[in-house]
Design a protein around this motif. Structure first.
Motif, PDB file in Angstrom:
ATOM      1  N   ARG A 125       0.833  -1.200   0.000  1.00 51.84           N
ATOM      2  CA  ARG A 125       0.000   0.000   0.000  1.00 51.84           C
ATOM      3  C   ARG A 125       0.868   1.251   0.000  1.00 51.84           C
ATOM      4  O   ARG A 125       0.552   2.234  -0.670  1.00 51.84           O
ATOM      5  CB  ARG A 125      -0.917  -0.051   1.221  1.00 51.84           C
ATOM      6  CG  ARG A 125      -2.122   0.796   1.113  1.00 51.84           C
ATOM      7  CD  ARG A 125      -3.205   0.433   2.075  1.00 51.84           C
ATOM      8  NE  ARG A 125      -2.822   0.508   3.466  1.00 51.84           N
ATOM      9  CZ  ARG A 125      -3.670   0.406   4.475  1.00 51.84           C
ATOM     10  NH1 ARG A 125      -4.953   0.216   4.248  1.00 51.84           N
ATOM     11  NH2 ARG A 125      -3.255   0.476   5.704  1.00 51.84           N
ATOM     12  N   GLN A 128       2.096   1.750  -3.419  1.00 49.65           N
ATOM     13  CA  GLN A 128       0.993   2.214  -4.266  1.00 49.65           C
ATOM     14  C   GLN A 128       0.724   3.693  -4.028  1.00 49.65           C
ATOM     15  O   GLN A 128       0.379   4.421  -4.961  1.00 49.65           O
ATOM     16  CB  GLN A 128      -0.264   1.381  -4.022  1.00 49.65           C
ATOM     17  CG  GLN A 128      -1.368   1.637  -5.024  1.00 49.65           C
ATOM     18  CD  GLN A 128      -0.965   1.266  -6.443  1.00 49.65           C
ATOM     19  OE1 GLN A 128      -0.292   0.263  -6.669  1.00 49.65           O
ATOM     20  NE2 GLN A 128      -1.378   2.078  -7.406  1.00 49.65           N
ATOM     21  N   GLU A 129       0.901   4.157  -2.795  1.00 53.55           N
ATOM     22  CA  GLU A 129       0.742   5.583  -2.511  1.00 53.55           C
ATOM     23  C   GLU A 129       1.711   6.403  -3.354  1.00 53.55           C
ATOM     24  O   GLU A 129       1.340   7.451  -3.889  1.00 53.55           O
ATOM     25  CB  GLU A 129       1.006   5.873  -1.027  1.00 53.55           C
ATOM     26  CG  GLU A 129      -0.075   5.458  -0.085  1.00 53.55           C
ATOM     27  CD  GLU A 129       0.267   5.733   1.374  1.00 53.55           C
ATOM     28  OE1 GLU A 129      -0.663   5.662   2.189  1.00 53.55           O
ATOM     29  OE2 GLU A 129       1.442   6.007   1.700  1.00 53.55           O
ATOM     30  N   ARG A 131       3.047   5.510  -6.244  1.00 56.86           N
ATOM     31  CA  ARG A 131       2.599   5.444  -7.643  1.00 56.86           C
ATOM     32  C   ARG A 131       1.389   6.350  -7.882  1.00 56.86           C
ATOM     33  O   ARG A 131       1.288   7.007  -8.914  1.00 56.86           O
ATOM     34  CB  ARG A 131       2.274   4.008  -8.035  1.00 56.86           C
ATOM     35  CG  ARG A 131       3.493   3.117  -8.181  1.00 56.86           C
ATOM     36  CD  ARG A 131       3.154   1.768  -8.805  1.00 56.86           C
ATOM     37  NE  ARG A 131       2.508   0.854  -7.875  1.00 56.86           N
ATOM     38  CZ  ARG A 131       3.141   0.056  -7.009  1.00 56.86           C
ATOM     39  NH1 ARG A 131       4.456   0.058  -6.953  1.00 56.86           N
ATOM     40  NH2 ARG A 131       2.469  -0.744  -6.206  1.00 56.86           N
ATOM     41  N   ASP A 132       0.460   6.361  -6.921  1.00 57.68           N
ATOM     42  CA  ASP A 132      -0.775   7.136  -7.084  1.00 57.68           C
ATOM     43  C   ASP A 132      -0.604   8.605  -6.724  1.00 57.68           C
ATOM     44  O   ASP A 132      -1.436   9.436  -7.104  1.00 57.68           O
ATOM     45  CB  ASP A 132      -1.887   6.562  -6.197  1.00 57.68           C
ATOM     46  CG  ASP A 132      -2.353   5.190  -6.635  1.00 57.68           C
ATOM     47  OD1 ASP A 132      -1.965   4.733  -7.734  1.00 57.68           O
ATOM     48  OD2 ASP A 132      -3.117   4.563  -5.868  1.00 57.68           O
ATOM     49  N   LYS A 134      -0.978   9.680  -3.735  1.00 57.22           N
ATOM     50  CA  LYS A 134      -2.092   9.890  -2.817  1.00 57.22           C
ATOM     51  C   LYS A 134      -2.029   8.854  -1.702  1.00 57.22           C
ATOM     52  O   LYS A 134      -1.753   7.683  -1.950  1.00 57.22           O
ATOM     53  CB  LYS A 134      -3.401   9.732  -3.610  1.00 57.22           C
ATOM     54  CG  LYS A 134      -4.648  10.026  -2.870  1.00 57.22           C
ATOM     55  CD  LYS A 134      -5.838   9.915  -3.836  1.00 57.22           C
ATOM     56  CE  LYS A 134      -7.074  10.398  -3.133  1.00 57.22           C
ATOM     57  NZ  LYS A 134      -8.217  10.420  -4.014  1.00 57.22           N
ATOM     58  N   TYR A 136      -3.330   6.297   1.218  1.00 54.84           N
ATOM     59  CA  TYR A 136      -4.426   5.322   1.235  1.00 54.84           C
ATOM     60  C   TYR A 136      -5.639   5.828   2.006  1.00 54.84           C
ATOM     61  O   TYR A 136      -6.760   5.423   1.762  1.00 54.84           O
ATOM     62  CB  TYR A 136      -3.958   3.972   1.808  1.00 54.84           C
ATOM     63  CG  TYR A 136      -3.770   3.957   3.304  1.00 54.84           C
ATOM     64  CD1 TYR A 136      -4.813   3.626   4.158  1.00 54.84           C
ATOM     65  CD2 TYR A 136      -2.542   4.296   3.871  1.00 54.84           C
ATOM     66  CE1 TYR A 136      -4.647   3.624   5.537  1.00 54.84           C
ATOM     67  CE2 TYR A 136      -2.378   4.295   5.251  1.00 54.84           C
ATOM     68  CZ  TYR A 136      -3.427   3.965   6.069  1.00 54.84           C
ATOM     69  OH  TYR A 136      -3.264   3.967   7.421  1.00 54.84           O
ATOM     70  N   HIS A 142      -9.888   6.420  -5.260  1.00 51.00           N
ATOM     71  CA  HIS A 142      -8.603   5.752  -5.221  1.00 51.00           C
ATOM     72  C   HIS A 142      -8.460   4.877  -6.455  1.00 51.00           C
ATOM     73  O   HIS A 142      -9.459   4.471  -7.060  1.00 51.00           O
ATOM     74  CB  HIS A 142      -8.490   4.868  -3.968  1.00 51.00           C
ATOM     75  CG  HIS A 142      -8.379   5.647  -2.696  1.00 51.00           C
ATOM     76  ND1 HIS A 142      -7.252   6.312  -2.310  1.00 51.00           N
ATOM     77  CD2 HIS A 142      -9.289   5.883  -1.712  1.00 51.00           C
ATOM     78  CE1 HIS A 142      -7.452   6.917  -1.154  1.00 51.00           C
ATOM     79  NE2 HIS A 142      -8.688   6.676  -0.770  1.00 51.00           N
ATOM     80  N   SER A 143      -7.201   4.566  -6.776  1.00 47.76           N
ATOM     81  CA  SER A 143      -6.962   3.665  -7.904  1.00 47.76           C
ATOM     82  C   SER A 143      -7.546   2.292  -7.576  1.00 47.76           C
ATOM     83  O   SER A 143      -7.763   1.960  -6.405  1.00 47.76           O
ATOM     84  CB  SER A 143      -5.458   3.539  -8.174  1.00 47.76           C
ATOM     85  OG  SER A 143      -4.813   2.887  -7.086  1.00 47.76           O
ATOM     86  N   GLU A 144      -7.804   1.520  -8.591  1.00 49.23           N
ATOM     87  CA  GLU A 144      -8.336   0.171  -8.375  1.00 49.23           C
ATOM     88  C   GLU A 144      -7.394  -0.664  -7.518  1.00 49.23           C
ATOM     89  O   GLU A 144      -7.840  -1.423  -6.660  1.00 49.23           O
ATOM     90  CB  GLU A 144      -8.591  -0.525  -9.720  1.00 49.23           C
ATOM     91  CG  GLU A 144      -9.799  -0.004 -10.448  1.00 49.23           C
ATOM     92  CD  GLU A 144     -10.091  -0.780 -11.725  1.00 49.23           C
ATOM     93  OE1 GLU A 144      -9.738  -1.986 -11.800  1.00 49.23           O
ATOM     94  OE2 GLU A 144     -10.660  -0.178 -12.640  1.00 49.23           O
ATOM     95  N   GLU A 145      -6.102  -0.501  -7.748  1.00 50.74           N
ATOM     96  CA  GLU A 145      -5.123  -1.262  -6.965  1.00 50.74           C
ATOM     97  C   GLU A 145      -5.159  -0.856  -5.493  1.00 50.74           C
ATOM     98  O   GLU A 145      -5.093  -1.710  -4.604  1.00 50.74           O
ATOM     99  CB  GLU A 145      -3.711  -1.074  -7.540  1.00 50.74           C
ATOM    100  CG  GLU A 145      -2.635  -1.856  -6.820  1.00 50.74           C
ATOM    101  CD  GLU A 145      -2.829  -3.378  -6.858  1.00 50.74           C
ATOM    102  OE1 GLU A 145      -2.153  -4.052  -6.067  1.00 50.74           O
ATOM    103  OE2 GLU A 145      -3.632  -3.894  -7.655  1.00 50.74           O
ATOM    104  N   MET A 146      -5.287   0.449  -5.227  1.00 53.82           N
ATOM    105  CA  MET A 146      -5.354   0.910  -3.835  1.00 53.82           C
ATOM    106  C   MET A 146      -6.646   0.421  -3.186  1.00 53.82           C
ATOM    107  O   MET A 146      -6.632   0.029  -2.012  1.00 53.82           O
ATOM    108  CB  MET A 146      -5.262   2.433  -3.741  1.00 53.82           C
ATOM    109  CG  MET A 146      -5.210   2.952  -2.309  1.00 53.82           C
ATOM    110  SD  MET A 146      -3.803   2.326  -1.354  1.00 53.82           S
ATOM    111  CE  MET A 146      -2.509   3.429  -1.907  1.00 53.82           C
TER     112      MET A 146
END
Length: 183
Positions: A125, A128-129, A131-132, A134, A136, A142-146
């Motif tokens: 996570r 992913q933050e 990458r996004d 943003k 969590y 939020h992105s689908e992955e998040m």
């Protein structure tokens, strides 16, 4: 002079081990975790829990073994021996064996499986933050992955909490059984 022969028996070590287990579980579940969550920012709370939980789960897994090893024999001459023999005695199945085994198994599951899986999701996570761009916990969308990671974390956290609560209830159950032995 007081009799110190009690220190040559398993009884004081049993009570101390049980008390430490119950106190640790109670504090982490109902005091330390809640106060930390309220007092710390999410990143600091997460870091604290990542360091604290392996120690907590280790204590919570080790102490039921110590409690079983130090199970004191009956003073009433009922033929119940101490240690594992007493824990595994047929008469103790529901009052001793089941609660101690439950504490051990739920704690071991948290230590060996659920805890590491939850930590892995937390790390994923965090990546992913980046990458996004943003956090969590920022407001949606939020992105689908998040979203997937948040859902996975919620599931694993729930399983861990349920295991912890089950172990705590089993610890209380054993405490009632232990109290019944006190004359």
């Amino acid at each position: 002079m007081s009799d110190v022969s009690i220190f040559k028996t398993a009884a004081p070590y049993h009570i101390i081990s049980y008390g430490t287990l119950l106190g640790t579980e109670f504090f982490q579940t109902f005091v330390g975790g809640i106060v930390s969550y309220k007092a710390l920012a999410r990143p600091q709370f997460s870091q604290l829990q990542q360091k604290l939980f392996p120690v907590y789960f280790g204590i919570q897994t080790t102490l039921p073994v110590v409690v079983a090893l130090t199970y004191p024999a009956s003073k009433l001459g009922l033929g119940i021996s101490s240690g594992f023999h007493g824990v595994f005695a047929d008469v103790n199945r529901w009052s001793v064996l089941i609660p101690i085994a439950t504490i051990f198994v739920t704690s071991l599951a948290n230590m060996a499986l659920v805890g590491p899986a939850t930590t892995k999701i937390m790390r994923e996570r965090k990546h992913q933050e980046t990458r996004d761009g943003k956090k969590y916990y920022d407001p949606a969308p939020h992105s689908e992955e998040m979203q997937r990671l948040n859902k996975s974390f919620g599931s694993m956290h729930g399983i861990s909490s349920l295991l912890n609560l089950t172990g705590f209830i089993a610890t209380l159950w054993y405490g009632v059984s232990l109290a019944a032995r006190i004359q």
